[in-house]
Design a protein around this motif. Structure first.
Motif, PDB file in Angstrom:
ATOM      1  N   UNK A 256      -8.947 -33.549  90.448  1.00  0.00           N
ATOM      2  CA  UNK A 256      -7.730 -32.957  91.005  1.00  0.00           C
ATOM      3  C   UNK A 256      -7.477 -31.636  90.285  1.00  0.00           C
ATOM      4  N   UNK A 257      -7.313 -30.576  91.063  1.00  0.00           N
ATOM      5  CA  UNK A 257      -7.153 -29.252  90.485  1.00  0.00           C
ATOM      6  C   UNK A 257      -6.284 -28.415  91.419  1.00  0.00           C
ATOM      7  N   UNK A 272       0.066 -23.742  81.521  1.00  0.00           N
ATOM      8  CA  UNK A 272       1.055 -24.613  80.891  1.00  0.00           C
ATOM      9  C   UNK A 272       2.304 -24.535  81.767  1.00  0.00           C
ATOM     10  N   UNK A 273       3.310 -25.332  81.442  1.00  0.00           N
ATOM     11  CA  UNK A 273       4.550 -25.247  82.222  1.00  0.00           C
ATOM     12  C   UNK A 273       5.154 -23.856  82.093  1.00  0.00           C
ATOM     13  N   UNK A 387      -3.665 -28.050  87.534  1.00  0.00           N
ATOM     14  CA  UNK A 387      -2.245 -28.358  87.387  1.00  0.00           C
ATOM     15  C   UNK A 387      -1.779 -27.958  85.990  1.00  0.00           C
ATOM     16  N   UNK A 388      -0.494 -27.681  85.815  1.00  0.00           N
ATOM     17  CA  UNK A 388      -0.019 -27.362  84.469  1.00  0.00           C
ATOM     18  C   UNK A 388      -0.052 -28.578  83.551  1.00  0.00           C
ATOM     19  N   UNK A 391      -1.356 -28.390  77.163  1.00  0.00           N
ATOM     20  CA  UNK A 391      -2.304 -27.470  76.536  1.00  0.00           C
ATOM     21  C   UNK A 391      -3.048 -26.606  77.554  1.00  0.00           C
ATOM     22  N   UNK A 392      -2.621 -26.659  78.827  1.00  0.00           N
ATOM     23  CA  UNK A 392      -3.261 -25.833  79.844  1.00  0.00           C
ATOM     24  C   UNK A 392      -4.641 -26.283  80.262  1.00  0.00           C
ATOM     25  N   UNK A 393      -4.968 -27.585  80.077  1.00  0.00           N
ATOM     26  CA  UNK A 393      -6.308 -28.068  80.443  1.00  0.00           C
ATOM     27  C   UNK A 393      -6.540 -27.984  81.944  1.00  0.00           C
ATOM     28  N   UNK A 394      -5.515 -28.262  82.723  1.00  0.00           N
ATOM     29  CA  UNK A 394      -5.559 -27.963  84.148  1.00  0.00           C
ATOM     30  C   UNK A 394      -6.123 -29.011  85.066  1.00  0.00           C
TER      31      UNK A 394
END
Length: 541
Positions: A256-257, A272-273, A387-388, A391-394
Motif C-alpha cells: 500500500x503506497x 511525515x504528518x 502514506x505519512x 519516520x516517513x517510511x511511507x
C-alpha cells in the motif's frame, strides 16, 4: 492414473486424489461413497430431496452416477450427506468429462493442468478414510482453498478440510464479522479442536500469540531442509515477527503506497504528518488526494500500534500522533464524497496527477502488473511517495493468506507441510498472456519467476508486432533492472501491517471517530487513546 493426451484449454485446479467422491443409483435414489482402497462400500445413503439442480454422469449398466451442481460434488462422510468442496474437492463444468463402471471399478475422466487423465476409484469405508487436517478461519481466502486442493491431491495421509465460520452468519442479514466471528473466538477461548488457523483482521495473530494459542514456527523452519529462511524474499520474515518469534506464515503480500508525479510535488519520496501539511500549504489550489477520512482512519489503526507502541509502553499523547488526527480531519468523509458524485468532481487518476489537480493517489501494488502500469502511464516521473508515517517510511506491506498452527494441535507436522505447500502453489508462474497475478509471493523463487516474465519484452508485444497497452492506452514495456531494484527497495523500506491486537485498533477507531464528529479536540482524543491503550497493555502483563 493414466494420461491419455494433452488438452489445450484453461482448466482449473480440483482434487480427486483421496477418492472422496460418490456414485448415485437412480433406481434406489441412494448415494454410494468411495475412497482410495479396495474394500467394501459403505451403507448407501438416501439422497436428500433439497439438493440443488445439478448434473448426473452415467456409469454403465448399473446406472451409477456422480452428482455435480456447479462446482460442488456431493457424497457422504459417515452417515451425512456433505458438500465435498469443504474437503478441497472442487470441479467445474469443464473438468468432469465422464464416469464409467467396468467390472466394479469406477473411472473418472477429467482434465487438470492441461492434461486429460483417467482416475480410478475403488470403494472403502469411512473408518479407513484419511484423518482430517482442519483449517479454520473466517472469510478464508481463495489461495488457501487452492492449496487445499493440491494438498489433498498429493498428501494421502490427511485430508485438508477448510471450516470457514462465515457459514454461521445469518444469510438473510449477512454482515462480515457477525455470528461466525463470535462463535470462532468463543471456541478458541475454550481451546477448541483446531489444527491450522487462517489469520486476518477477524483473527489476530498478535492477540492469539499472547494467549499461547499459536505455535512458534521458527523451530520448524530452522529444522526443515526444504524450506529455509533464505526461501523467502529478503526481510519479509523479520517484518512480521512478534518479539523475535514467528507465529504465522504468509504466502503473498501487497504494497500500500501513494502514487505521485515528481514534476508536480518534487522529490517527496516519503512523508511525515508534518510534510503532509507542508505539501498542502505549498499547493493550496490542488486536491491532496481522493483518500477519505474513513480510509485514512483504517490506515492509521494499522500503522499506529507499530509507530506508537514499544513493548508495553504507549505514546499516543505526542505532537506527531495529534498531527495525524488533524491530518485525517482535513479529508472529506465517504458520505461527502458520495454526495458530490455526478457534479463533475474530479477523481485522482494518472491524468489528474500529471496536471496537478491531485497531488497524491492511494495505490495498492497488489501484483507486478500494477507497478508496471504506473511506470508506463507516468513514465520517468512516476513516484511512489507512500502514506505519512512518523519516520516517513511511507509504504506498508499487507500480507495475504496468512496461516498459523494451533499450539494444541496433534497434527503439527502435517500442518507444517500444508503451510509449506501454500508457498509452492505460487510457483506456478505466469501463463502466456496473463499479467494478472493475485498477489506478490513471499517465496523468493516464485517472485523471481514472476519478475522474469516482466523483464521479457516479448511478453508485451501483440502477434502483429504492435505493443500491448495499459487500460489507459499507454504502451506497455518490460521492467528494467533499475525498476526491479527500485521495487526491492520499496519492499525493504515498507512497514509491515501484521495483524495487531484487535482491542487496540478498536480503541483507536472509537476515539478517533469521536474526534471526527467534533465531540473533542485532537489533543483530547490522543490523550484518551493514550490512557485506554496503556491501561490495556498494563492488564496484559
Amino acid at each position: 492414473m493414466a494420461y491419455i493426451g494433452k488438452h489445450y484449454g484453461n482448466p482449473r485446479p480440483h482434487h480427486v486424489g483421496d477418492g472422496r467422491v460418490a456414485a448415485l443409483s437412480t433406481e434406489t435414489n441412494t448415494l454410494y461413497p468411495f475412497a482410495k482402497g479396495t474394500v467394501t462400500p459403505e451403507t448407501p445413503l438416501t439422497l436428500a430431496e433439497d439438493l440443488p439442480n445439478g448434473r448426473f454422469f452415467s456409469g454403465g449398466d448399473n446406472e451409477n452416477f456422480l452428482y455435480l451442481a456447479g462446482q460442488t460434488l456431493y457424497g457422504t462422510e459417515g452417515n451425512l450427506l456433505i458438500d465435498f468442496s469443504q474437503w478441497g474437492v472442487n470441479f467445474t463444468d469443464d473438468t468432469l468429462r465422464d464416469i464409467t463402471l467396468t467390472d466394479g471399478v469406477y473411472r473418472i475422466l477429467l482434465h487438470e493442468e492441461g492434461t486429460l487423465g483417467v482416475y480410478t476409484l475403488t470403494p472403502c469405508t469411512a473408518a479407513e478414510a484419511a484423518p482430517v487436517l482442519r483449517i479454520t478461519g473466517y472469510f478464508v481466502g481463495d489461495g488457501v482453498q487452492a492449496a487445499a486442493n493440491v494438498f489433498n491431491r498429493t498428501h494421502f495421509d490427511y485430508t485438508a478440510y477448510i471450516d470457514d465460520y462465515q457459514r454461521y452468519d445469518d444469510t438473510n442479514t449477512f454482515k462480515l464479522g457477525g455470528a461466525g466471528v463470535t462463535k470462532l473466538n468463543t471456541e478458541l477461548l475454550a481451546g477448541g479442536d483446531f489444527d491450522i488457523l487462517y489469520l486476518n483482521e477477524y483473527l489476530s495473530s498478535a492477540a492469539l500469540a499472547k494467549q499461547g494459542a499459536l505455535l512458534d514456527l521458527y523451530p520448524l523452519l530452522d529444522a526443515d531442509s526444504e524450506v529455509t529462511r533464505d526461501t523467502f524474499v529478503p526481510r519479509i520474515l523479520e517484518k512480521s515477527e512478534t518479539d523475535g518469534h514467528r507465529y504465522s506464515l504468509s504466502s503473498a503480500f501487497g504494497i500500500r503506497t501513494m502514487l505521485s508525479d515528481r514534476r508536480v510535488i518534487g522529490e517527496h519520496t516519503a512523508l511525515s504528518a508534518a510534510a503532509w501539511h507542508a505539501l498542502q500549504a505549498a499547493h493550496p489550489n490542488a486536491d491532496m488526494t481522493d483518500l477519505s477520512e474513513e480510509l485514512f482512519l483504517n490506515y492509521l489503526t494499522d500503522i499506529a500500534p507499530h509507530d506508537f507502541i514499544t513493548g508495553n509502553t504507549a505514546r499516543f499523547d505526542t505532537d506527531t500522533f495529534i498531527s495525524y488526527l488533524e491530518t485525517m480531519a482535513t479529508l472529506e468523509s465517504a458520505d461527502e464524497k458520495m454526495a458530490q458524485l455526478g457534479k463533475e468532481r474530479p477523481t485522482a487518476n494518472y491524468a489528474t496527477l500529471a496536471d496537478g489537480t491531485f497531488l497524491l493517489m492511494p495505490h495498492y501494488l497488489r501484483n507486478f502488473s500494477f507497478y508496471q502500469r504506473a511506470l508506463c502511464n507516468l513514465a520517468d516521473d512516476t513516484q511512489f511517495t507512500g502514506y505519512p508515517t512518523e519516520n516517513g517510511a511511507g509504504h506498508t506491506l499487507e500480507f495475504a493468506d496468512t496461516l498459523g498452527i494451533f499450539s494444541n494441535s496433534d497434527k503439527q507436522k502435517a500442518a507444517w507441510e500444508f503451510l509449506k505447500l501454500t508457498l509452492k502453489t505460487n510457483r506456478l508462474g505466469l501463463s502466456e498472456g496473463d499479467i494478472e497475478q493475485p498477489a506478490i509471493p513471499t517465496d523468493r523463487a516464485s517472485l523471481e519467476a514472476q519478475l522474469a516474465y516482466y523483464r521479457d519484452a516479448k511478453n508485451f508485444v501483440n502477434e502483429d508486432g504492435t505493443p500491448k497497452t495499459t487500460f489507459e492506452g499507454t504502451p506497455l514495456r518490460a521492467l528494467t533492472e533499475e525498476n526491479i531494484e527500485h521495487l526491492y527497495a520499496i519492499i525493504a523500506a515498507a512497514k509491515p501491517l501484521i495483524q495487531t491486537d484487535r482491542a487496540i485498533t478498536d480503541i483507536l477507531a472509537d476515539e478517533a471517530t469521536y474526534f471526527l464528529k467534533g465531540k473533542c479536540t485532537a489533543a483530547d482524543a490522543a490523550a484518551r487513546i493514550q490512557e485506554r491503550v496503556q491501561l490495556y497493555l498494563n492488564e496484559q502483563q
